[in-house]
Motif scaffolding. Structure first.
Motif, mmCIF file in Angstrom:
data_model
loop_
_atom_site.group_PDB
_atom_site.id
_atom_site.type_symbol
_atom_site.label_atom_id
_atom_site.label_comp_id
_atom_site.label_asym_id
_atom_site.label_seq_id
_atom_site.Cartn_x
_atom_site.Cartn_y
_atom_site.Cartn_z
ATOM 1 N N GLY A 1 0.873 -1.066 0.132
ATOM 2 C CA GLY A 1 -0.003 -0.117 -0.247
ATOM 3 C C GLY A 1 0.907 1.177 -0.055
ATOM 4 N N ASP A 2 0.841 2.083 0.982
ATOM 5 C CA ASP A 2 1.773 3.163 1.124
ATOM 6 C C ASP A 2 2.714 3.026 2.182
ATOM 7 O OD1 ASP A 2 0.472 4.643 -0.770
ATOM 8 O OD2 ASP A 2 -1.346 5.274 0.574
ATOM 9 N N ASN A 3 2.933 2.055 2.847
ATOM 10 C CA ASN A 3 3.722 1.646 3.971
ATOM 11 C C ASN A 3 4.968 1.104 3.243
ATOM 12 O OD1 ASN A 3 1.695 2.404 5.763
ATOM 13 N ND2 ASN A 3 1.153 0.194 6.132
ATOM 14 N N ASP A 4 5.826 2.052 3.700
ATOM 15 C CA ASP A 4 7.460 1.439 3.485
ATOM 16 C C ASP A 4 7.838 0.486 4.524
ATOM 17 O OD1 ASP A 4 9.936 0.957 3.081
ATOM 18 O OD2 ASP A 4 10.372 3.409 2.172
ATOM 19 N N ILE A 5 8.029 -0.566 4.066
ATOM 20 C CA ILE A 5 8.569 -1.814 4.982
ATOM 21 C C ILE A 5 10.037 -1.986 4.850
ATOM 22 C CG2 ILE A 5 6.050 -2.679 5.587
ATOM 23 C CD1 ILE A 5 6.820 -4.848 3.484
ATOM 24 N N THR A 6 10.691 -1.266 3.978
ATOM 25 C CA THR A 6 11.777 -1.888 3.804
ATOM 26 C C THR A 6 12.849 -2.304 4.988
ATOM 27 O OG1 THR A 6 11.596 -0.226 2.101
ATOM 28 C CG2 THR A 6 14.148 -1.270 2.183
#
Lengths: 363, 597
Positions: A73-78
């Motif tokens: 979605g819009d969450n950066d989970i890097t």
């Protein structure tokens, strides 16, 4: 992680942006961009060493990328560790925990999340039902067959209700018949539960039969992304044409670049082709990719190219011919085995619009 | 030190930035405590010992240096010139015989028995190897002395009239006993190497028409040259530096240089002299071993030109050999004989602990159990046993943790760092105990440290690291590397993954390592003699008893020790393993499920 799962269930596009990874001097992933829509069955297809498993593990958080980011979605989970990503994985060798029963393996994700025991029991039962293995809950992992292990691994990965399920060659260790059956089952189950699947395989048939979209990988990059039909019918490079199904590559010259693209092959045969990459100028040298099933035997009076049959292989449903053309080029042709076997000198033509014209300098 | 501390504490999470050493060599973190200990107990003392060799001995202790006085005195000592060649000679003979027999037996176990039988024989070898060192020496007292089994049987048969003197308290007795003592180590090394040899390559040799001898000498032996050299060098070093065996079975003619070094350090309080002797002796040994290694290399070079001649001889011999020889496997027979050689002395100790005669050996004068209460009630027994148990339990627990961390570090690093960690962990096994012990004693002399209980515990921890590493690294490497990633993928944090997955899976090996450590620690003499100070462990106490002379009480003690160090741990291990097996499948989910149904 259970929070992320319940809130974002079945929502959010998975994106990889500019992901690169090196192992020592070896560049495994080279600036890869990827977008997988919710509910999609997406396959990463390529030979071993092309970076497909590395990309999957970077998405899972089991490997860190040198650069680039992973978003859901819009969450950066890097930067999130694997345990905090709403993805679960079916490992290549399944990696089932040998000191736990089937039920404990399947319930592991819930147990470490601190779910109540009764709830765990309920969901383990349901997960084992989903993979059609209700009877084995108390068994040892060692007592299961290969196919059963595969299902247990699937149930274990599904029980956390991940937004994306990552599968790393999950059918690789099974024999052909079982593999075929499980391919159908996996696809049916994916459509039933609606989870996004990202599926890694080197088996092009598997990729074609299961996927919504396929990304054909080569040396850390995507050679082509498209539906199974797109990558099969209109490969963008000779590499893709070769990797997906069998293909003949013939040299020719572009003679008409108007409404229909026409290519003149050696000995004057002109074929109508599609040009997925667009086409160049009339007179340009091009390579034509033709599937063996799109080459026809024609009567000596019709236009075509002459050749001599060198070898015939009987494959049950079809016969496969290896034919040497006048200029020494080899071509492979398949024909229904219901037709009588041919031998000796033959004349060949190509089904209209089945061939694909590619720029000659592309490899 | 501070930056090292940081590494130790943060060793848990690979994702966190690791300061200091961990950044220089990635993944080293958890190995640091072990590496420090090895440095502290093996490397630093060896360096201090070397500096002591260049200092004076005064009646107040140690004078300032540097001086070559110690070495000058050494050159004038006839005993040094007597003992050094004898020691190295005995060491070389023992090393060569052990290497030869190890090859034969390992070959037999690997290729001449079924997998199962082979594993059983190997278990016997290992059991013989970890049975109490001292007891195994005593056993030869009963076998070899004037009233011993060999002499008595020979006399009964009329082959000799008087006891054959050179059999006991002689260099011959030392060699026989040491070969027996170090054979299990040799076999373990050789068997490890032979196991790596592909069964199919041997079968291919067969298929191509190679006879047995040709397979053993031309196919198998060349693939095991590394192990043969390792075995020869290691057992020669261990035998040369052994100062307990010569003292107990060597008599005056069988004394070796280790005994002189120990006496000089402990009785004479002449640390620089002991240090200088040690250095001079080790240099001589190193030169000899270098020559031996060179000879092995030359032999390898000669193999090619000589092979056709050997082949022709072998073919001719095979043609003329009697038929029955084809059916009898020499290595198989030798393996069985050697297995008996390894077991029998322990049986002898057991049997003769019930002989009521005061002297060791025959004649059998009747059954008694009185030696058991007799030896237990001797002064010093109880206290030394308590000390030993305490040292063994603390040291084994610490070694299992430190070594486990080292093994875990080794699995996470690249192959080069792994080899480095393995080499460091192996150091305490390869460096002779007398060097470690004397080094520690000298290091204590040069610092405020005092020999005693604590120093012994630390020394034991380091001595046990090779064992723990060997057991746990093997197990960790055999685990599926995807287990922890799988657990983390399912939501387990690093620590939870370790607690729920890795630890339960390696628990049996952790127990095995602990038990093995306990056994070795309970039995350790070579280093403990120097580090224990005024305190006494059980082996040291036994040694002091044996110095007076062998008596049947020691046989009784031997039986108890073997029981305590081999049988008991095996039972504990078996029970614990059974327990973990039973507990293994009783996760909360399933036990609840069982209740519900």
């Amino acid at each position: 992680m259970s929070d992320a799962t319940s809130q974002g269930a079945h929502s959010g596009t998975l994106r990889a942006r500019g992901v690169s990874k090196c192992f020592g001097p070896h560049r495994v992933l080279d600036n890869v961009d990827l977008e997988v829509a919710p509910g999609e069955f997406f396959t990463l297809l390529g030979p071993s060493g092309c970076g497909k498993t590395t990309l999957l593990r970077i998405i899972a958080g089991l490997e860190t990328s040198d650069s680039g980011s992973i978003l859901i979605g819009d969450n950066d989970i890097t930067r999130e560790p694997p345990e905090r990503r709403p993805f679960n994985m079916v490992f290549q060798g399944y990696a089932l925990f040998p000191h736990m029963s089937v039920g404990d393996n399947v319930g592991y994700g819930l147990r470490v999340a601190g779910v109540r025991n009764a709830e765990i029991q309920r969901r383990v039962t349901r997960a084992l039902d989903v993979v059609d293995l209700p009877q084995v809950r108390d068994r040892d992992i060692g007592d299961l067959s290969g196919g059963q292990r595969q299902r247990v691994a699937l149930a274990r990965a599904l029980i956390n209700e991940p937004i994306v399920l990552l599968l790393d060659e999950p059918l690789g260790a099974l024999d052909l018949q079982l593999r075929k059956r499980l391919q159908e089952e996996l696809r049916a189950m994916q459509q039933r539960v609606g989870t996004t699947f990202i599926y890694v395989t080197h088996d092009q048939e598997e990729a074609l039969s299961m996927s919504d979209r396929i990304a054909v990988m080569r040396a850390g990059q995507f050679a082509q992304i498209g539906s199974p039909e797109e990558v099969y019918r209109t490969p963008r490079t000779p590499y893709v044409a070769h990797f997906i199904g069998e293909t003949n590559l013939l040299a020719g010259t572009l003679v008409d670049a108007g409404e229909s693209v026409q290519v003149r092959l050696a000995e004057g045969l002109v074929v109508q082709a599609s040009a997925p990459n667009g086409h160049g100028q009339v007179g340009d040298a091009v390579t034509v990719a033709v599937r063996p099933e799109h080459v026809r035997f024609v009567a000596p009076s019709e236009p075509g190219r002459d050749g001599r049959i060198e070898q015939v292989t009987y494959l049950g449903s079809v016969r496969r011919y290896r034919i040497v053309l006048g200029d020494g080029a080899e071509i492979r042709v398949t024909q229904s085995a219901d037709e009588p076997a041919k031998s000796g000198d033959v004349r060949l033509s190509i089904t209209d619009r089945a061939a694909v014209a590619l720029a000659a300098d592309e490899s | 030190m501070d930056h090292l501390q940081g590494v130790v504490l943060s060793g848990n999470s690979p994702q966190r930035a690791v300061p200091g050493l961990g950044r220089v060599v990635p993944g080293l973190g958890r190995a640091v405590p072990g590496l420090l200990l090895v440095g502290l107990v093996v490397v630093v003392p060896a360096v201090v010992l070397t500096t002591y060799a260049f200092r004076d001995t005064t009646f107040l202790g140690v004078g300032p240096g540097p001086t070559l006085d110690q070495f000058r005195k050494l050159v004038d000592q006839p005993t040094f010139w007597n003992l050094t060649p004898r020691t190295i000679g005995v060491g070389l003979i023992v090393g060569s015989v052990v290497t030869l027999l190890s090859f034969v037996m390992a070959y037999g176990i690997r290729f001449r028995f079924s997998r199962r039988a082979g594993r059983r024989i190997f278990a016997v070898v290992i059991a013989a190897g970890i049975a109490s060192f001292l007891v195994r020496i005593f056993a030869w007292g009963t076998v070899l002395n004037a009233n011993g089994l060999v002499n008595q049987v020979l006399m009964k048969l009329g082959i000799i009239d008087n006891p054959f003197e050179p059999l006991f308290y002689s260099p011959l007795a030392v060699v026989i006993t040491m070969v027996y003592l170090y054979l299990p180590i040799g076999i373990a090394i050789m068997f490890g190497a032979l196991q790596d040899i592909d069964q199919f390559s041997v079968e291919a040799g067969r298929d191509l028409g190679a006879g047995r001898w040709r397979i053993a000498l031309q196919l198998v032996a060349p693939q095991a040259v590394g192990a043969i050299t390792t075995c020869l060098v290691l057992t020669t070093v261990l035998a040369s530096a052994d100062y307990v065996t010569p003292q107990l079975v060597g008599g005056t003619k069988g004394i070796m240089i280790g005994v002189a070094i120990r006496d000089r350090a402990l009785s004479g309080a002449d640390l620089p002299g002991a240090a200088a002797t040690t250095i001079a002796f080790l240099l001589a040994l190193a030169v000899v071993l270098a020559v031996v290694a060179l000879l092995i290399r030359v032999c390898r070079l000669l193999v090619r030109p000589l092979a056709p001649i050997a082949n022709r001889a072998a073919t001719r011999a095979a043609r003329h050999a009697p038929r029955w020889m084809e059916r009898v496997s020499l290595s198989r027979a030798a393996t069985i004989l050697l297995a008996f050689y390894l077991i029998l002395p322990t049986v002898v100790v057991f049997v003769f602990s019930f002989n009521s005669a005061r002297t060791l050996g025959l004649p059998w004068q009747g059954f008694t159990t009185r030696w058991y209460p007799d030896v237990v009630s001797r002064p010093g027994f109880g206290e030394s046993l308590r000390t030993s148990l305490l040292v063994a339990i603390v040291a084994s627990a610490a070694a299992t943790m430190v070594g486990g961390a080292m093994a875990s570090a080794a699995t996470r690093t690249g192959p080069r760092t792994r080899r480095l960690i393995q080499a460091a962990a192996l150091l305490p096994f390869v460096v002779p105990g007398i060097l470690i012990g004397l080094g520690l004693m000298i290091a204590a002399d040069a610092s405020p440290m005092v020999p005693g209980y604590s120093m012994t515990v630390v020394a034991h921890v380091v001595l046990l690291l090779p064992v723990v590493m060997a057991v746990l690294l093997t197990r960790l490497m055999s685990l599926n590397p995807e287990f922890v990633p799988a657990a983390r993928d399912l939501g387990a944090r690093q620590t939870v993954a370790f607690r729920t997955i890795t630890f339960p899976l390696i628990l049996p090996s952790v127990l095995a390592a602990f038990v093995l450590c306990f056994t070795i620690s309970m039995d350790e003499v070579f280093v403990t003699v120097f580090t224990i100070g005024s305190s006494t462990t059980l082996p040291i106490w036994i040694l002091s008893q044996a110095r007076v002379g062998f008596d049947p009480g020691l046989n009784a003690l031997g039986v108890m020790l073997v029981t305590a160090t081999v049988v008991l741990p095996l039972v504990i291990y078996g029970v614990a393993r059974l327990g973990t097996r039973l507990l293994g499948h009783r996760g909360p989910a399933e036990s609840e499920g069982a209740e519900l149904s």
